[in-house]
Design an enzyme around this catalytic site. Structure first.
Site, short mmCIF file in Angstrom:
data_model
loop_
_atom_site.label_atom_id
_atom_site.label_comp_id
_atom_site.label_asym_id
_atom_site.label_seq_id
_atom_site.Cartn_x
_atom_site.Cartn_y
_atom_site.Cartn_z
NE ARG A 30 -10.86 6.03 11.02
CZ ARG A 30 -9.79 5.41 10.57
NH1 ARG A 30 -8.61 5.93 10.74
NH2 ARG A 30 -9.88 4.25 9.97
CG ASN A 87 -2.51 20.58 5.82
OD1 ASN A 87 -1.85 20.69 6.86
ND2 ASN A 87 -3.80 20.34 5.82
CB ALA A 90 0.90 16.32 13.35
CG HIS A 93 1.33 22.00 15.31
ND1 HIS A 93 0.91 23.26 14.93
CD2 HIS A 93 0.35 21.14 14.89
CE1 HIS A 93 -0.28 23.17 14.33
NE2 HIS A 93 -0.64 21.89 14.29
CG ASP A 100 16.06 23.76 9.18
OD1 ASP A 100 15.57 24.89 9.43
OD2 ASP A 100 16.77 23.12 10.00
CG HIS A 113 -3.10 24.58 8.75
ND1 HIS A 113 -2.37 23.45 9.00
CD2 HIS A 113 -2.23 25.61 8.75
CE1 HIS A 113 -1.10 23.78 9.16
NE2 HIS A 113 -0.99 25.09 9.00
CG LEU A 114 -8.08 20.39 5.45
CD1 LEU A 114 -7.72 18.98 5.84
CD2 LEU A 114 -9.06 20.43 4.31
CB SER A 115 -9.21 22.59 11.39
OG SER A 115 -7.84 22.46 11.76
NE ARG A 120 -8.56 21.35 15.85
CZ ARG A 120 -8.08 20.32 15.14
NH1 ARG A 120 -7.62 20.53 13.90
NH2 ARG A 120 -8.05 19.12 15.64
NE ARG A 124 -5.11 20.34 17.02
CZ ARG A 124 -4.69 19.12 16.65
NH1 ARG A 124 -3.85 18.99 15.65
NH2 ARG A 124 -5.11 18.05 17.28
O1 CA2 Z 1 -6.29 21.65 9.92
C1 CA2 Z 1 -5.36 21.09 9.34
O2 CA2 Z 1 -5.30 20.97 8.12
C2 CA2 Z 1 -4.23 20.46 10.15
O3 CA2 Z 1 -3.01 20.69 9.45
C3 CA2 Z 1 -4.54 18.98 10.21
C4 CA2 Z 1 -3.58 18.20 11.09
C5 CA2 Z 1 -3.42 18.85 12.46
O4 CA2 Z 1 -2.43 18.18 13.21
C6 CA2 Z 1 -3.07 20.31 12.35
O5 CA2 Z 1 -3.02 20.88 13.64
C7 CA2 Z 1 -4.11 21.07 11.53
C8 CA2 Z 1 -4.07 16.77 11.29
C9 CA2 Z 1 -4.30 16.01 10.02
C10 CA2 Z 1 -4.95 14.71 10.37
O6 CA2 Z 1 -5.89 14.42 9.38
C11 CA2 Z 1 -6.90 13.56 9.67
C12 CA2 Z 1 -7.87 13.44 8.72
C13 CA2 Z 1 -8.94 12.59 8.96
C14 CA2 Z 1 -9.02 11.87 10.14
C15 CA2 Z 1 -8.04 12.00 11.08
C16 CA2 Z 1 -6.96 12.83 10.85
#
Ligand code: CA2
Length: 159
Positions: A30, A87, A90, A93, A100, A113-115, A120, A124
């Site tokens: 997704r 990583n 969520a 944040h 700790d 972080h991937l993104s 964003r 975040r």
């Molecule tokens: O960019 C990243 O790696 C994040 O750590 C990903 C988190 C997000 O809350 C951070 O702000 C940035 C979310 C991971 C959720 O992963 C999904 C993967 C596929 C589909 C839906 C969620």
């Protein structure tokens, strides 16, 4: 004179832990616009291959539960883990508790972080981890994990 056999000590391999936070088990299924099409198992396999070439032991652990991640961090100290790639997803944040735990074990870690969290939503853009991390990589997709491992492998070799 007969040469004495000396028992050779098995060489202990350095150990690196990769921690993946909540929902990252959904990677590749997704929201590809944010997180790409590569699955978590693809990422873990690529990291494992790189670690094997470097003769380093690599464990990967994903959990959707804060306490489980904290307990894995505690166990890392007992296991003599040299470095962590995390990583926190969520929890980046929100989780003072996971922060700790990392501070308590004092194992150097790279936050990935991937993104690119900086382009964003505002929420975040604060991380409970970045000021403790050796470094932070974001926005490079799955390649960020490989870059983190490459850095840590070099660091372990020169220490
Ligand atoms: O960019 C990243 O790696 C994040 O750590 C990903 C988190 C997000 O809350 C951070 O702000 C940035 C979310 C991971 C959720 O992963 C999904 C993967 C596929 C589909 C839906 C969620």
């Amino acid at each position: 004179m007969k040469k004495q056999k000396t028992a050779s000590k098995p060489v202990e391999r350095a150990r690196i832990l990769v921690l993946h936070g909540p929902n990252l088990n959904l990677l590749g299924t997704r929201e590809p616009e944010h997180y790409g099409r590569v699955t978590l198992s693809d990422i873990n396999m690529a990291l494992a291959r790189m670690a094997e070439v470097a003769e380093v032991d690599l464990d990967a652990f994903q959990s959707n539960h804060e306490g489980a991640l904290i307990e894995r961090v505690h166990a890392a100290r007992e296991q003599g883990v040299r470095a962590i790639i995390i990583n926190p997803a969520a929890y980046t944040h929100t989780s003072v508790a996971l922060r700790d735990a990392l501070a308590a074990v004092a194992i150097p870690f790279v936050e990935v972080h991937l993104s690119n969290v900086h382009v964003r939503e505002a929420f975040r853009q604060h991380s409970y981890f970045s000021d403790l991390a050796v470094g932070v990589i974001c926005g490079l997709g799955h390649q960020g994990y490989l870059a983190a491992l490459e850095y840590l492998l070099n660091k372990i070799n020169i220490e």
